[in-house]
Design a protein around this motif. Structure first.
Motif, PDB file in Angstrom:
ATOM      1  N   ARG A   1       0.837  -1.206   0.000  1.00  0.00           N
ATOM      2  CA  ARG A   1       0.000   0.000   0.000  1.00  0.00           C
ATOM      3  C   ARG A   1       0.873   1.258   0.000  1.00  0.00           C
ATOM      4  O   ARG A   1       0.646   2.193  -0.770  1.00  0.00           O
ATOM      5  N   GLU A   2       1.909   1.251   0.837  1.00  0.00           N
ATOM      6  CA  GLU A   2       2.804   2.410   0.883  1.00  0.00           C
ATOM      7  C   GLU A   2       3.614   2.536  -0.415  1.00  0.00           C
ATOM      8  O   GLU A   2       3.876   3.641  -0.880  1.00  0.00           O
ATOM      9  N   LEU A   3       3.989   1.389  -0.982  1.00  0.00           N
ATOM     10  CA  LEU A   3       4.730   1.412  -2.248  1.00  0.00           C
ATOM     11  C   LEU A   3       3.871   2.011  -3.357  1.00  0.00           C
ATOM     12  O   LEU A   3       4.356   2.767  -4.198  1.00  0.00           O
ATOM     13  N   ARG A   4       2.601   1.704  -3.350  1.00  0.00           N
ATOM     14  CA  ARG A   4       1.688   2.219  -4.383  1.00  0.00           C
ATOM     15  C   ARG A   4       1.491   3.730  -4.285  1.00  0.00           C
ATOM     16  O   ARG A   4       1.017   4.344  -5.232  1.00  0.00           O
ATOM     17  N   GLU A   5       1.852   4.312  -3.161  1.00  0.00           N
ATOM     18  CA  GLU A   5       1.764   5.774  -3.046  1.00  0.00           C
ATOM     19  C   GLU A   5       2.869   6.447  -3.862  1.00  0.00           C
ATOM     20  O   GLU A   5       2.758   7.621  -4.197  1.00  0.00           O
ATOM     21  N   VAL A   6       3.934   5.702  -4.152  1.00  0.00           N
ATOM     22  CA  VAL A   6       5.043   6.290  -4.912  1.00  0.00           C
ATOM     23  C   VAL A   6       5.222   5.689  -6.297  1.00  0.00           C
ATOM     24  O   VAL A   6       5.967   6.227  -7.113  1.00  0.00           O
ATOM     25  N   MET A   7       4.582   4.564  -6.605  1.00  0.00           N
ATOM     26  CA  MET A   7       4.688   3.994  -7.954  1.00  0.00           C
ATOM     27  C   MET A   7       3.477   3.136  -8.280  1.00  0.00           C
ATOM     28  O   MET A   7       2.795   2.664  -7.393  1.00  0.00           O
ATOM     29  N   GLU A   8       3.240   2.975  -9.596  1.00  0.00           N
ATOM     30  CA  GLU A   8       2.181   2.084 -10.052  1.00  0.00           C
ATOM     31  C   GLU A   8       2.714   0.660  -9.985  1.00  0.00           C
ATOM     32  O   GLU A   8       3.703   0.337 -10.634  1.00  0.00           O
ATOM     33  N   ILE A   9       2.076  -0.202  -9.224  1.00  0.00           N
ATOM     34  CA  ILE A   9       2.484  -1.609  -9.163  1.00  0.00           C
ATOM     35  C   ILE A   9       1.355  -2.444  -8.571  1.00  0.00           C
ATOM     36  O   ILE A   9       0.647  -1.990  -7.666  1.00  0.00           O
ATOM     37  N   GLY A  10       1.166  -3.634  -9.128  1.00  0.00           N
ATOM     38  CA  GLY A  10       0.299  -4.631  -8.504  1.00  0.00           C
ATOM     39  C   GLY A  10      -1.195  -4.451  -8.638  1.00  0.00           C
ATOM     40  O   GLY A  10      -1.946  -5.276  -8.122  1.00  0.00           O
ATOM     41  N   SER A  11      -1.642  -3.418  -9.347  1.00  0.00           N
ATOM     42  CA  SER A  11      -3.090  -3.188  -9.383  1.00  0.00           C
ATOM     43  C   SER A  11      -3.742  -3.637 -10.693  1.00  0.00           C
ATOM     44  O   SER A  11      -4.922  -3.381 -10.911  1.00  0.00           O
ATOM     45  N   GLN A  12      -2.966  -4.301 -11.555  1.00  0.00           N
ATOM     46  CA  GLN A  12      -3.571  -4.830 -12.796  1.00  0.00           C
ATOM     47  C   GLN A  12      -3.937  -6.301 -12.584  1.00  0.00           C
ATOM     48  O   GLN A  12      -5.044  -6.591 -12.194  1.00  0.00           O
ATOM     49  N   CYS A  13      -2.991  -7.213 -12.840  1.00  0.00           N
ATOM     50  CA  CYS A  13      -3.312  -8.645 -12.721  1.00  0.00           C
ATOM     51  C   CYS A  13      -3.077  -9.164 -11.311  1.00  0.00           C
ATOM     52  O   CYS A  13      -3.630 -10.175 -10.920  1.00  0.00           O
ATOM     53  N   GLY A  14      -2.216  -8.495 -10.544  1.00  0.00           N
ATOM     54  CA  GLY A  14      -1.954  -8.899  -9.165  1.00  0.00           C
ATOM     55  C   GLY A  14      -0.962 -10.039  -9.007  1.00  0.00           C
ATOM     56  O   GLY A  14      -0.657 -10.448  -7.891  1.00  0.00           O
ATOM     57  N   LYS A  15      -0.395 -10.553 -10.115  1.00  0.00           N
ATOM     58  CA  LYS A  15       0.539 -11.695 -10.018  1.00  0.00           C
ATOM     59  C   LYS A  15       1.829 -11.337  -9.307  1.00  0.00           C
ATOM     60  O   LYS A  15       2.537 -12.212  -8.820  1.00  0.00           O
ATOM     61  N   CYS A  16       2.163 -10.071  -9.271  1.00  0.00           N
ATOM     62  CA  CYS A  16       3.446  -9.649  -8.707  1.00  0.00           C
ATOM     63  C   CYS A  16       3.359  -9.349  -7.208  1.00  0.00           C
ATOM     64  O   CYS A  16       4.374  -9.053  -6.585  1.00  0.00           O
ATOM     65  N   ILE A  17       2.181  -9.414  -6.635  1.00  0.00           N
ATOM     66  CA  ILE A  17       2.004  -8.923  -5.258  1.00  0.00           C
ATOM     67  C   ILE A  17       2.866  -9.666  -4.234  1.00  0.00           C
ATOM     68  O   ILE A  17       3.554  -9.038  -3.431  1.00  0.00           O
ATOM     69  N   SER A  18       2.866 -11.007  -4.269  1.00  0.00           N
ATOM     70  CA  SER A  18       3.628 -11.712  -3.231  1.00  0.00           C
ATOM     71  C   SER A  18       5.134 -11.497  -3.421  1.00  0.00           C
ATOM     72  O   SER A  18       5.868 -11.320  -2.451  1.00  0.00           O
ATOM     73  N   MET A  19       5.595 -11.478  -4.682  1.00  0.00           N
ATOM     74  CA  MET A  19       7.018 -11.223  -4.939  1.00  0.00           C
ATOM     75  C   MET A  19       7.397  -9.810  -4.497  1.00  0.00           C
ATOM     76  O   MET A  19       8.460  -9.606  -3.901  1.00  0.00           O
ATOM     77  N   THR A  20       6.522  -8.858  -4.747  1.00  0.00           N
ATOM     78  CA  THR A  20       6.795  -7.475  -4.343  1.00  0.00           C
ATOM     79  C   THR A  20       6.935  -7.380  -2.829  1.00  0.00           C
ATOM     80  O   THR A  20       7.869  -6.747  -2.321  1.00  0.00           O
ATOM     81  N   GLN A  21       6.042  -8.023  -2.099  1.00  0.00           N
ATOM     82  CA  GLN A  21       6.112  -7.967  -0.635  1.00  0.00           C
ATOM     83  C   GLN A  21       7.399  -8.627  -0.132  1.00  0.00           C
ATOM     84  O   GLN A  21       8.041  -8.133   0.798  1.00  0.00           O
ATOM     85  N   GLN A  22       7.805  -9.728  -0.777  1.00  0.00           N
ATOM     86  CA  GLN A  22       9.061 -10.390  -0.382  1.00  0.00           C
ATOM     87  C   GLN A  22      10.250  -9.456  -0.575  1.00  0.00           C
ATOM     88  O   GLN A  22      11.164  -9.414   0.258  1.00  0.00           O
TER      89      GLN A  22
END
Ligand code: FES
Length: 57
Positions: free
Chosen positions: A27-48
Motif C-alpha cells: 500500500r505504501e509502495l503504491r503511493e510512490v509507484m504504479e504496481i500490482g493493481s492490474q493482474c496482481g501476479k506480482c504482489i507476493s514477490m513485491t512484498q518479499q
C-alpha cells in the motif's frame, strides 16, 4: 529483473522506493509507484522484496 510486467517495475526500482520513501508494504509502495493493481501476479514477490530490503537495511 522485472517483478511487475504490467507496469514494467524491476526489483531494483522496488528496493530504491523502499530506501527512498520508507515504503514498508504494498500500500505504501503504491503511493510512490504504479504496481500490482492490474493482474496482481506480482504482489507476493513485491512484498518479499520489500521485506528483504527492510531486513538488509
Ligand atoms: Fe504486477 Fe500484473 S504483474 S499487476
Amino acid at each position: 529483473m522485472y517483478v511487475c510486467m504490467c507496469y514494467g517495475v524491476t526489483d531494483k526500482a522496488i528496493m530504491q522506493a523502499v530506501e527512498d520513501h520508507g515504503a514498508g508494504n504494498l500500500r505504501e509502495l503504491r503511493e510512490v509507484m504504479e504496481i500490482g493493481s492490474q493482474c496482481g501476479k506480482c504482489i507476493s514477490m513485491t512484498q518479499q522484496i520489500i521485506d528483504s530490503t527492510i531486513i538488509d537495511e
